[in-house]
Write a protein that holds these residues in place. Structure first.
Motif, mmCIF file in Angstrom:
data_model
loop_
_atom_site.group_PDB
_atom_site.id
_atom_site.type_symbol
_atom_site.label_atom_id
_atom_site.label_comp_id
_atom_site.label_asym_id
_atom_site.label_seq_id
_atom_site.Cartn_x
_atom_site.Cartn_y
_atom_site.Cartn_z
ATOM 1 N N GLY A 60 0.293 -1.336 -0.366
ATOM 2 C CA GLY A 60 -0.076 -0.114 0.342
ATOM 3 C C GLY A 60 0.504 1.468 0.004
ATOM 4 N N LYS A 61 0.440 2.103 -0.320
ATOM 5 C CA LYS A 61 0.731 3.763 -0.230
ATOM 6 C C LYS A 61 1.357 4.406 1.302
ATOM 7 C CE LYS A 61 -0.003 8.125 -2.119
ATOM 8 N NZ LYS A 61 -1.132 9.228 -1.901
ATOM 9 N N TYR A 62 0.483 3.995 2.643
ATOM 10 C CA TYR A 62 0.982 4.596 3.421
ATOM 11 C C TYR A 62 1.218 3.333 4.186
ATOM 12 C CZ TYR A 62 -1.865 8.196 2.207
ATOM 13 O OH TYR A 62 -2.800 9.065 1.401
ATOM 14 N N VAL A 63 2.723 4.057 5.370
ATOM 15 C CA VAL A 63 3.329 2.822 6.244
ATOM 16 C C VAL A 63 2.687 2.965 7.202
ATOM 17 C CG1 VAL A 63 5.174 2.367 7.372
ATOM 18 C CG2 VAL A 63 5.354 3.119 4.923
ATOM 19 N N ASN A 64 2.227 1.849 7.948
ATOM 20 C CA ASN A 64 1.803 1.526 9.510
ATOM 21 C C ASN A 64 2.575 0.801 10.362
ATOM 22 O OD1 ASN A 64 0.145 1.154 11.713
ATOM 23 N ND2 ASN A 64 -1.426 -0.953 10.261
ATOM 24 N N HIS A 65 2.215 1.676 11.225
ATOM 25 C CA HIS A 65 3.970 1.859 12.630
ATOM 26 C C HIS A 65 3.284 0.529 13.412
ATOM 27 C CE1 HIS A 65 6.331 5.061 10.694
ATOM 28 N NE2 HIS A 65 4.740 5.897 10.852
ATOM 29 N N LYS A 66 1.894 0.189 13.457
ATOM 30 C CA LYS A 66 1.356 -0.712 14.405
ATOM 31 C C LYS A 66 2.444 -1.844 14.408
ATOM 32 C CE LYS A 66 -3.129 1.261 15.237
ATOM 33 N NZ LYS A 66 -4.515 0.984 14.847
ATOM 34 N N GLY A 67 2.986 -2.745 15.698
ATOM 35 C CA GLY A 67 3.232 -3.391 16.210
ATOM 36 C C GLY A 67 4.845 -3.946 14.909
ATOM 37 N N ARG A 68 5.772 -2.872 14.925
ATOM 38 C CA ARG A 68 7.104 -3.047 15.129
ATOM 39 C C ARG A 68 7.653 -2.157 16.212
ATOM 40 N NH1 ARG A 68 8.512 1.526 10.106
ATOM 41 N NH2 ARG A 68 7.540 -0.633 7.952
ATOM 42 N N ASN A 69 8.611 -2.657 16.157
ATOM 43 C CA ASN A 69 9.615 -2.263 17.447
ATOM 44 C C ASN A 69 10.321 -0.957 17.817
ATOM 45 O OD1 ASN A 69 9.899 -5.240 18.074
ATOM 46 N ND2 ASN A 69 11.653 -5.538 17.147
ATOM 47 N N ARG A 70 9.776 -0.469 18.924
ATOM 48 C CA ARG A 70 9.594 0.958 19.600
ATOM 49 C C ARG A 70 11.533 0.916 19.197
ATOM 50 N NH1 ARG A 70 5.164 3.044 22.020
ATOM 51 N NH2 ARG A 70 3.470 1.887 21.454
#
Length: 160
Positions: A4-14
């Protein structure tokens, strides 16, 4: 790559900066500041030496900086925010009455109006007080009639 076009930051490591990295950055900043202050002080010493000759030149340069209609017409922009001058606490004049906001003024007026109404109510001058007094008079009349009726019934019982 994410779809997709936008990046989802949910579930990524901090990512958290480690204390060691923070200390290293602070040390680098303090070194830079120290260098800058040394350079500024050396420039000031050079300026002091040449300031006797160039004092008249600086006045002419500041006048030449304004170009175009700005030099002829003084423009006042109501939307422009001017820098506020800092005033020392010793120079501040203390006012007797503090400046009240609109809400505070309205609240004070409301309290005064309520106090005046309660005073008139206690004196019996308001319409609500008059209605209450009329109601109380009717209740007293009913109680007096009931008491007289009881007395009459009591006398009738005694006479038999």
């Amino acid at each position: 790559m994410p779809r997709g076009k936008y990046v989802n930051h949910k579930g990524r490591n901090r990512h958290f900066t480690s204390p060691e990295e923070l200390e290293a950055e602070r040390a680098n900043e303090s070194k830079k500041k120290w260098r800058d202050t040394r350079e500024d002080s050396s420039e000031e010493e050079d300026d002091e030496e040449g300031s006797a000759e160039g004092s008249e030149d600086s006045e002419e340069e500041s006048e030449e900086e304004v170009k175009g209609a700005g030099a002829l017409i003084e423009i006042e922009n109501p939307n422009r925010q001017t820098k506020k001058a800092f005033v020392k606490a010793a120079n501040v004049e203390e006012t007797d009455a503090p400046q009240l906001s609109r809400r505070e003024k309205e609240q004070i007026e409301k309290q005064k109006a309520h106090a005046a109404y309660m005073k008139r109510h206690a004196e019996g001058k308001t319409s609500q007080a008059k209605a209450d007094l009329a109601r109380l008079a009717i209740i007293k009349q009913h109680r007096a009639e009931a008491a007289a009726r009881r007395e009459a019934e009591k006398k009738a019982k005694d006479s038999k």
